[in-house]
Scaffold this motif. Structure first.
Motif, PDB file in Angstrom:
ATOM      1  N   LEU A   1       3.691   3.699   1.198  1.00 26.03           N
ATOM      2  CA  LEU A   1       3.645   4.867   0.307  1.00 26.03           C
ATOM      3  C   LEU A   1       4.436   6.038   0.883  1.00 26.03           C
ATOM      4  N   LEU A   2       4.338   6.175   2.195  1.00 24.56           N
ATOM      5  CA  LEU A   2       5.013   7.283   2.876  1.00 24.56           C
ATOM      6  C   LEU A   2       6.520   7.231   2.637  1.00 24.56           C
ATOM      7  N   TYR A   3       7.057   6.010   2.615  1.00 29.98           N
ATOM      8  CA  TYR A   3       8.508   5.880   2.460  1.00 29.98           C
ATOM      9  C   TYR A   3       8.970   5.723   1.016  1.00 29.98           C
ATOM     10  N   THR A   4       8.003   5.466   0.107  1.00 25.11           N
ATOM     11  CA  THR A   4       8.459   5.225  -1.262  1.00 25.11           C
ATOM     12  C   THR A   4       8.040   6.313  -2.248  1.00 25.11           C
ATOM     13  N   SER A   5       6.937   7.078  -1.937  1.00 22.95           N
ATOM     14  CA  SER A   5       6.468   8.080  -2.904  1.00 22.95           C
ATOM     15  C   SER A   5       7.213   9.392  -2.733  1.00 22.95           C
ATOM     16  N   PRO A   6       7.608   9.987  -3.823  1.00 25.59           N
ATOM     17  CA  PRO A   6       8.362  11.237  -3.741  1.00 25.59           C
ATOM     18  C   PRO A   6       7.514  12.421  -3.279  1.00 25.59           C
ATOM     19  N   SER A   7       6.232  12.499  -3.706  1.00 27.91           N
ATOM     20  CA  SER A   7       5.450  13.689  -3.333  1.00 27.91           C
ATOM     21  C   SER A   7       4.167  13.283  -2.610  1.00 27.91           C
TER      22      SER A   7
ATOM     23  N   ASN B   1      -3.814  -4.195   6.360  1.00 31.57           N
ATOM     24  CA  ASN B   1      -3.382  -4.008   4.969  1.00 31.57           C
ATOM     25  C   ASN B   1      -3.361  -2.527   4.599  1.00 31.57           C
ATOM     26  N   TYR B   2      -4.394  -1.806   5.047  1.00 27.79           N
ATOM     27  CA  TYR B   2      -4.477  -0.366   4.768  1.00 27.79           C
ATOM     28  C   TYR B   2      -3.289   0.377   5.394  1.00 27.79           C
TER      29      TYR B   2
ATOM     30  N   ARG C   1       1.245  14.118  -3.154  1.00 28.49           N
ATOM     31  CA  ARG C   1       0.139  13.886  -4.077  1.00 28.49           C
ATOM     32  C   ARG C   1       0.035  12.400  -4.458  1.00 28.49           C
ATOM     33  N   ASP C   2       1.196  11.727  -4.485  1.00 27.53           N
ATOM     34  CA  ASP C   2       1.200  10.306  -4.887  1.00 27.53           C
ATOM     35  C   ASP C   2       0.878   9.374  -3.729  1.00 27.53           C
ATOM     36  N   ARG C   3       0.627   9.954  -2.581  1.00 27.05           N
ATOM     37  CA  ARG C   3       0.484   9.090  -1.401  1.00 27.05           C
ATOM     38  C   ARG C   3      -0.965   8.711  -1.084  1.00 27.05           C
ATOM     39  N   SER C   4      -1.881   8.906  -2.048  1.00 24.60           N
ATOM     40  CA  SER C   4      -3.254   8.496  -1.743  1.00 24.60           C
ATOM     41  C   SER C   4      -3.380   6.994  -1.943  1.00 24.60           C
ATOM     42  N   VAL C   5      -4.166   6.389  -1.063  1.00 24.08           N
ATOM     43  CA  VAL C   5      -4.220   4.933  -1.005  1.00 24.08           C
ATOM     44  C   VAL C   5      -5.486   4.428  -1.689  1.00 24.08           C
ATOM     45  N   SER C   6      -5.375   3.317  -2.398  1.00 25.02           N
ATOM     46  CA  SER C   6      -6.572   2.735  -3.031  1.00 25.02           C
ATOM     47  C   SER C   6      -7.494   2.177  -1.953  1.00 25.02           C
ATOM     48  N   ARG C   7      -8.799   2.199  -2.208  1.00 23.69           N
ATOM     49  CA  ARG C   7      -9.754   1.705  -1.202  1.00 23.69           C
ATOM     50  C   ARG C   7     -10.461   0.455  -1.668  1.00 23.69           C
TER      51      ARG C   7
END
Ligand code: UTP
Length: 296
Positions: free
Chosen positions: A282-288, A274-275, A290-296
């Motif tokens: 996120l890698l393919y959908t976030s523009p920057s 899942n992680y 900074r937005d690519r941090s994943v919830s834990r």
């Protein structure tokens, strides 16, 4: 049969992680790399092991030693699962240590084992290499040694562009997965490699290898190369291992191996999948970034 585990190298490819700690102690998922190596030796029927160590390698000895304080604390706290794990490590095998005084290469590290090994065939298992397969890699080599009464080494086909990272052989396949070797070269340039069959960190060697190492001068990288000494043996066989070999000395390989081994753990597998899905998404959908941090 005895096993020799060279673990004295500097681990330069994995700096700065290896500045003050041995790469052989880097954990792959939940165990230090060298513990997997010792477990493979034991699964291959070996229980007399010599580890060749050097500076900054004390934690290897501590890991396989008895820890009275830790065992007492775990016992008092009723943490029986952990207590058993800790005790099992100490009971794995008889382990001796010798120090390689100068890191002059793998050939020199093996030469340090001459007295301990004596006049018998012995296994060499690189302390930074893990294998996984139905029959342990070293056991497969012991079987080939018993059949042909000659040294045997483990091989794997590697992509042509990576041959310059390995010892490479040329040989004739005499039965399925078994090669009679007639040429060995350490880290050849891509256009000079005799094949893409690479030596993969497991060996069963006859004791005449010690004389061959003694005759061997510095080779590639200014180091005394085991491959150069192997090339001097009268007879040597190779086995393409029906399993997988992991080089932990390479940081990306180490990371991939940790993930692969965690996938074998039922408790961790789904969380990890899942992680990974989340970070890839996120890698393919976030523009920057900074937005690519994943919830834990
Ligand atoms: P490597 O060549 O992968 O180890 O040797 P290294 O020299 O530590 O790695 P880099 O190239 O600097 O990153 C394979 C195994 O042989 C041991 C290493 O500890 C490793 O387990 N070795 C290598 C020795 O014991 N002594 C040496 O002089 C060289």
């Amino acid at each position: 049969m005895k096993a020799v585990i060279p673990a004295a190298g500097f681990g330069t490819r994995f700096l700065p992680a290896t500045k003050a700690q041995p790469k052989e102690m880097l954990p792959v998922f939940d165990k230090p790399t060298i513990q997997y190596v010792i477990e493979e030796a034991v699964a291959s029927g070996i229980d007399d092991i010599l580890i060749v160590t050097g500076k900054n390698k004390r934690s290897i000895e501590d890991h396989f030693d008895k820890s009275f304080e830790l065992e007492y604390t775990l016992k008092q706290a009723g943490k029986t699962k952990y207590l058993k794990q800790v005790q099992d490590i100490t009971d794995l095998a008889d382990i001796c240590y010798i120090r390689q005084k100068e890191q002059k290469g793998l050939g020199d590290a093996i030469y340090c084992a001459k007295k301990h090994v004596g006049d018998e065939p012995f296994a060499v298992m690189l302390g930074d290499t893990i294998t996984k397969g139905k029959t342990p890699c070293t056991k497969q080599l012991i079987d080939i040694y018993n059949k042909y009464e000659a040294s045997a080494i483990s091989l794997e086909r590697v992509p042509q562009e990576k041959v310059e990272r390995y010892g490479i052989i040329k040989g004739v396949e005499i039965e399925q997965d078994v090669y009679q070797i007639d040429e060995l070269v350490e880290k050849p340039p891509v256009n000079e490699a005799p094949s893409n069959l690479a030596i993969m960190g497991r060996y069963v060697l006859t004791p005449d290898i010690f004389d061959k190492i003694k005759e061997t001068g510095a080779g590639v990288g200014g180091e005394i190369q085991l491959t150069d000494a192997l090339a001097k043996l009268d007879k040597i066989y190779g086995n393409t291992f029906e399993g997988k070999t992991y080089d932990i000395g390479n940081r990306l390989e180490w990371l991939k191996t940790s993930i692969e081994f965690a996938m074998d753990d039922e408790e961790s597998k789904n969380d990890l999948i899942n992680y990974m899905k989340e970070i890839i998404c996120l890698l393919y959908t976030s523009p920057s970034p900074r937005d690519r941090s994943v919830s834990r």
